[in-house]
Design a protein around this motif. Structure first.
Motif, PDB file in Angstrom:
ATOM      1  N   ARG A  45       3.880  -1.716  29.487  1.00 51.75           N
ATOM      2  CA  ARG A  45       2.413  -1.725  29.575  1.00 51.75           C
ATOM      3  C   ARG A  45       1.805  -1.433  28.217  1.00 51.75           C
ATOM      4  O   ARG A  45       2.311  -0.571  27.489  1.00 51.75           O
ATOM      5  N   ARG A  46       0.719  -2.131  27.893  1.00 46.34           N
ATOM      6  CA  ARG A  46       0.038  -1.862  26.628  1.00 46.34           C
ATOM      7  C   ARG A  46      -0.560  -0.458  26.700  1.00 46.34           C
ATOM      8  O   ARG A  46      -1.278  -0.117  27.629  1.00 46.34           O
ATOM      9  N   CYS A  47      -0.252   0.347  25.674  1.00 43.66           N
ATOM     10  CA  CYS A  47      -0.768   1.714  25.642  1.00 43.66           C
ATOM     11  C   CYS A  47      -1.602   1.976  24.393  1.00 43.66           C
ATOM     12  O   CYS A  47      -2.209   3.035  24.258  1.00 43.66           O
ATOM     13  N   GLY A  48      -1.626   1.007  23.474  1.00 48.07           N
ATOM     14  CA  GLY A  48      -2.398   1.212  22.258  1.00 48.07           C
ATOM     15  C   GLY A  48      -2.278   0.048  21.298  1.00 48.07           C
ATOM     16  O   GLY A  48      -1.698  -0.997  21.629  1.00 48.07           O
ATOM     17  N   TRP A  49      -2.844   0.265  20.123  1.00 49.60           N
ATOM     18  CA  TRP A  49      -2.818  -0.744  19.063  1.00 49.60           C
ATOM     19  C   TRP A  49      -2.504  -0.088  17.729  1.00 49.60           C
ATOM     20  O   TRP A  49      -2.948   1.045  17.465  1.00 49.60           O
ATOM     21  N   HIS A  50      -1.762  -0.799  16.903  1.00 47.90           N
ATOM     22  CA  HIS A  50      -1.461  -0.381  15.537  1.00 47.90           C
ATOM     23  C   HIS A  50      -2.264  -1.288  14.616  1.00 47.90           C
ATOM     24  O   HIS A  50      -2.189  -2.519  14.723  1.00 47.90           O
ATOM     25  N   PHE A  51      -3.046  -0.682  13.726  1.00 49.52           N
ATOM     26  CA  PHE A  51      -3.856  -1.437  12.765  1.00 49.52           C
ATOM     27  C   PHE A  51      -3.371  -1.121  11.362  1.00 49.52           C
ATOM     28  O   PHE A  51      -2.993   0.015  11.070  1.00 49.52           O
ATOM     29  N   CYS A  52      -3.419  -2.120  10.483  1.00 51.39           N
ATOM     30  CA  CYS A  52      -3.007  -1.929   9.092  1.00 51.39           C
ATOM     31  C   CYS A  52      -3.991  -2.624   8.176  1.00 51.39           C
ATOM     32  O   CYS A  52      -4.247  -3.827   8.326  1.00 51.39           O
ATOM     33  N   LEU A  53      -4.549  -1.869   7.242  1.00 53.76           N
ATOM     34  CA  LEU A  53      -5.443  -2.423   6.225  1.00 53.76           C
ATOM     35  C   LEU A  53      -4.592  -2.747   5.006  1.00 53.76           C
ATOM     36  O   LEU A  53      -3.878  -1.884   4.493  1.00 53.76           O
ATOM     37  N   HIS A  54      -4.663  -3.994   4.566  1.00 56.54           N
ATOM     38  CA  HIS A  54      -3.888  -4.460   3.413  1.00 56.54           C
ATOM     39  C   HIS A  54      -4.806  -4.468   2.195  1.00 56.54           C
ATOM     40  O   HIS A  54      -5.640  -5.355   2.046  1.00 56.54           O
ATOM     41  N   GLY A  55      -4.655  -3.467   1.343  1.00 57.39           N
ATOM     42  CA  GLY A  55      -5.520  -3.304   0.179  1.00 57.39           C
ATOM     43  C   GLY A  55      -4.902  -3.843  -1.087  1.00 57.39           C
ATOM     44  O   GLY A  55      -3.887  -4.540  -1.060  1.00 57.39           O
ATOM     45  N   PRO A  56      -5.510  -3.506  -2.228  1.00 60.21           N
ATOM     46  CA  PRO A  56      -5.009  -3.979  -3.517  1.00 60.21           C
ATOM     47  C   PRO A  56      -3.688  -3.303  -3.887  1.00 60.21           C
ATOM     48  O   PRO A  56      -3.401  -2.196  -3.427  1.00 60.21           O
ATOM     49  N   ARG A  57      -2.924  -3.972  -4.714  1.00 60.96           N
ATOM     50  CA  ARG A  57      -1.658  -3.424  -5.216  1.00 60.96           C
ATOM     51  C   ARG A  57      -0.757  -2.924  -4.089  1.00 60.96           C
ATOM     52  O   ARG A  57      -0.183  -1.846  -4.154  1.00 60.96           O
ATOM     53  N   GLN A  58      -0.672  -3.689  -3.025  1.00 61.70           N
ATOM     54  CA  GLN A  58       0.180  -3.409  -1.868  1.00 61.70           C
ATOM     55  C   GLN A  58      -0.159  -2.113  -1.145  1.00 61.70           C
ATOM     56  O   GLN A  58       0.664  -1.547  -0.428  1.00 61.70           O
TER      57      GLN A  58
END
Length: 91
Positions: A45-58
């Motif tokens: 069951r879906r229990c959440g979400w993982h978010f990732c911000l891809h910024g400068p210089r990795q």
């Protein structure tokens, strides 16, 4: 059908809040850096979400939306938690 619309509105509100919070952490412009996401599951069951911000210089900043606890955990580029916040409601 209304439940799907409500979930979509809630998801978009949470995603926008996460994007702006992660960008403000390192003074990044929200229109310049993308946010990716993937669902998290527990026992099928879906229990959440993982978010990732891809910024400068990795640079990568992350957030976890725990849908069961209705909270969001924010993590810096070195994996340190810098903030915990309640998940916003849809407008």
């Amino acid at each position: 059908m209304d439940q799907d619309v409500s979930y979509t509105e809630r998801f978009n509100a949470v995603k926008e809040f996460i994007h702006s919070t992660l960008c403000s952490r390192d003074n990044l412009r929200t229109d310049c850096f993308q946010l990716s996401q993937r669902s998290l599951e527990r026992a099928g069951r879906r229990c959440g979400w993982h978010f990732c911000l891809h910024g400068p210089r990795q640079l990568q900043l992350t957030a976890i939306w725990d849908m069961e606890a209705q909270s969001i955990l924010f993590y810096g580029s070195q994996g340190e938690r810098f903030m915990t916040a309640p998940a916003p409601c849809a407008a």
